[in-house]
Design an enzyme around this catalytic site. Structure first.
Site, short mmCIF file in Angstrom:
data_model
loop_
_atom_site.label_atom_id
_atom_site.label_comp_id
_atom_site.label_asym_id
_atom_site.label_seq_id
_atom_site.Cartn_x
_atom_site.Cartn_y
_atom_site.Cartn_z
N HIS A 1 0.84 -1.29 0.00
CA HIS A 1 0.09 -0.15 -0.07
C HIS A 1 0.69 1.31 0.13
O HIS A 1 0.69 2.11 -0.93
CB HIS A 1 -0.89 0.12 1.11
N ASP B 1 -5.39 6.16 2.58
CA ASP B 1 -5.50 5.08 2.10
C ASP B 1 -6.81 4.37 2.28
O ASP B 1 -7.60 4.81 3.25
CB ASP B 1 -4.49 4.09 2.59
N ALA C 1 13.42 -9.74 -5.24
CA ALA C 1 14.05 -9.36 -6.76
C ALA C 1 13.67 -8.04 -7.07
O ALA C 1 12.38 -7.43 -6.65
CB ALA C 1 13.35 -10.55 -7.72
N ASN D 1 -0.51 -4.62 -7.47
CA ASN D 1 0.70 -4.05 -7.92
C ASN D 1 1.31 -4.77 -8.89
O ASN D 1 1.63 -4.51 -10.13
CB ASN D 1 1.51 -3.67 -6.77
N SER D 2 1.43 -6.20 -8.69
CA SER D 2 2.21 -7.21 -9.39
C SER D 2 1.31 -7.19 -10.89
O SER D 2 2.22 -7.30 -11.74
CB SER D 2 2.05 -8.32 -8.79
N ALA E 1 -6.93 -12.19 0.67
CA ALA E 1 -7.56 -10.68 0.57
C ALA E 1 -8.20 -10.75 -0.98
O ALA E 1 -9.20 -11.51 -0.94
CB ALA E 1 -6.15 -9.43 0.29
#
Length: 485
Positions: free
Chosen positions: A20, A121, A356, A377-378, A396
């Site tokens: 976040h 948020d 990574a 995000n990914s 989630a």
């Protein structure tokens, strides 16, 4: 005498979850970039005693000077049995316990500078009340998809329409503007309708509807066009939706700055284009020992190259390390891999416990597929770089995201799972998915689709792109209200 420059001060309130924090601070960086540093951003961040932010100093150290972070005193959950408390509830409790400190810092800031807007948020909508008391514009920053936001907006209707537990609902659920979805693919927080998590979900849904100044969503019109239109057209009846601003894709930028990242990229440099499957379960995902064995053997049997990053010791709780500062909780977690695996796959793959540099990895020419936990995000990072996915959701809202990328965008494949002692993806299924993406006609079509979405993502962030225009309009509105320091 020259007048002092007009600098617009924005305050951001995040939550103690690194994913976040990255998203909302990357938005702040994007805002500064577009506005030539005429903004000043203060980010207030509650922390936990095991907050992962402390283990990611490079990200915070590399922020522009116009972004200042205030880390609040740690909140702890020593009075809770964390094994029985979901990620969502822990985040919500961390927010509740941090509220006095957030309020104190906001009041202190307002006494020394003119705050133009507050952006909170999505897990901290209570902060909107602070904004109202300070008489400033107040927004929710929603780091997930428009589809997930639509589920929040539609939650009261779903609650009335469905009488059983959502996972037991026999048909598909209809969300305006979105793909039809199975009940089991709704976010974790709604899966037990008698739980505290569900109560908090419904409470947040109402708070979002009261975000009158607007909700900033990390998505873009061209990726979720119908869902975006459905929300924007919801202007009638008793329940009006607040303005929703698509400002994505906001993804992490810059280098990791770590030695392990360099070694990882050097290994990729030696591989052929589009030949490597990248495997990562994000900042908090964990697998059981049995699932680690099945995944590892599947990677081996596929005969394709792989990079497995952020490898962690096994845990039966899929979100076990979400709040911890270190995913490798034992000295050598690699010994949890199947016996002889590393020796047999030497040259075929690389397994690393360290983080990574994911953005750089996904942008590398050697990467041909991304086996992902489907954190938002990914997903955005994969889309921005045009990498097809194997959707492997853990907790989630990740199953909702997985449904979107497989059934909606059609840029991913999703494994069939077996039930026994829990949900399990068998090694044969892993082999099947990798071969389908890397070799088959189905994989070719998915690569074509993801390249198309990549083009739309790049267009959205261009100078005259849809998301850039949206951010610029918001910035102009805020600047018109800003005052000199």
């Amino acid at each position: 005498m020259e007048s002092s420059p007009r600098t617009t001060h924005i305050v951001i309130v995040s939550v103690p979850a690194f994913s976040h924090q990255v998203s909302i601070l990357e938005f702040a960086k994007r805002l500064l970039h577009l506005q030539a540093n005429t903004f000043h951003v203060t980010c207030i961040i509650p922390t936990l005693s095991s907050s992962p932010s402390t283990s990611k100093p490079f990200f915070f150290q590399s922020l522009p000077q116009n972004i200042r972070c205030i880390f609040l005193p740690s909140v702890n959950f020593q009075d809770l049995d964390n094994n029985g408390v979901s990620v969502e509830v822990q985040l919500q409790l961390s927010v509740s316990r941090a509220m006095p400190s957030v309020r104190e810092n906001l009041i202190s800031l307002s006494n020394t500078t003119e705050i133009t807007a507050l952006i909170a948020d999505a897990m901290f909508p209570e902060a909107l009340e602070f904004g109202k008391k300070l008489n400033i514009l107040s927004y929710v920053y929603f780091p997930c998809s428009i589809m997930t936001l639509s589920i929040f907006f539609h939650s009261q209707n779903l609650d009335e329409e469905v009488s059983c537990e959502y996972k037991d609902h026999p048909g598909l659920l209809q969300i305006p503007g979105c793909i039809s979805i199975r009940g089991i693919d709704l976010p974790d927080s709604v899966q037990d309708r008698g739980s505290l998590a569900y109560k908090l979900f419904l409470q947040r849904s109402k708070q979002y509807l009261n975000a009158h100044d607007g909700i900033l969503v990390n998505s873009f019109m061209e990726m979720e066009e119908e869902a975006t239109k459905a929300i924007s057209q919801h202007g009638h009846g008793d329940c009006h939706y607040p303005p929703v601003y698509s400002i994505g894709p906001i993804t992490q930028s810059g280098s990791s700055g770590s030695k392990s990242g360099c070694e990882c990229l050097l290994w990729l440099d030696k591989q052929k284009p589009n030949s490597v499957t990248y495997v990562s379960f994000g900042s908090g995902g964990t697998l059981s020992q049995e699932q680690i064995n099945e995944l590892a053997l599947g990677l081996e049997l596929s005969k394709h190259k792989f990079l497995w990053a952020n490898f962690r010791a096994p845990n039966d709780k899929t979100s076990a390390t979400y709040f911890s500062s270190d995913g490798c909780l034992v000295d050598d977690p690699l010994h949890f891999l199947p016996l002889g695996f590393l020796e047999r796959t030497k040259g075929q793959g690389l397994v690393m416990c360290e983080w990574a540099p994911q953005v750089e990895v996904l942008g590398h020419k050697a990467i041909g597929a991304f086996l992902s936990h489907c954190g938002w995000n990914s997903i955005l990072e994969s889309v921005v770089h045009g990498v097809p996915m194997i959707a492997w959701p853990l907790f989630a809202e990740q199953r909702t995201n997985a449904a979107l990328v497989t059934d909606g965008l059609k840029v991913a494949l999703r494994p069939n799972v077996t039930s026994g002692n829990g949900v399990m993806v068998k090694k044969e299924e892993v082999v099947k998915l990798i071969k389908a993406l890397m070799e088959g006609l189905e994989g070719e079509e998915i690569r074509r689709k993801v390249k198309e979405v990549k083009k739309f993502a790049n267009c959205a962030m261009m100078e005259d792109g849809s998301s850039t225009r949206t951010i610029s309009k918001l910035a102009q509105k805020w600047k018109s209200l800003g005052k000199s320091f």
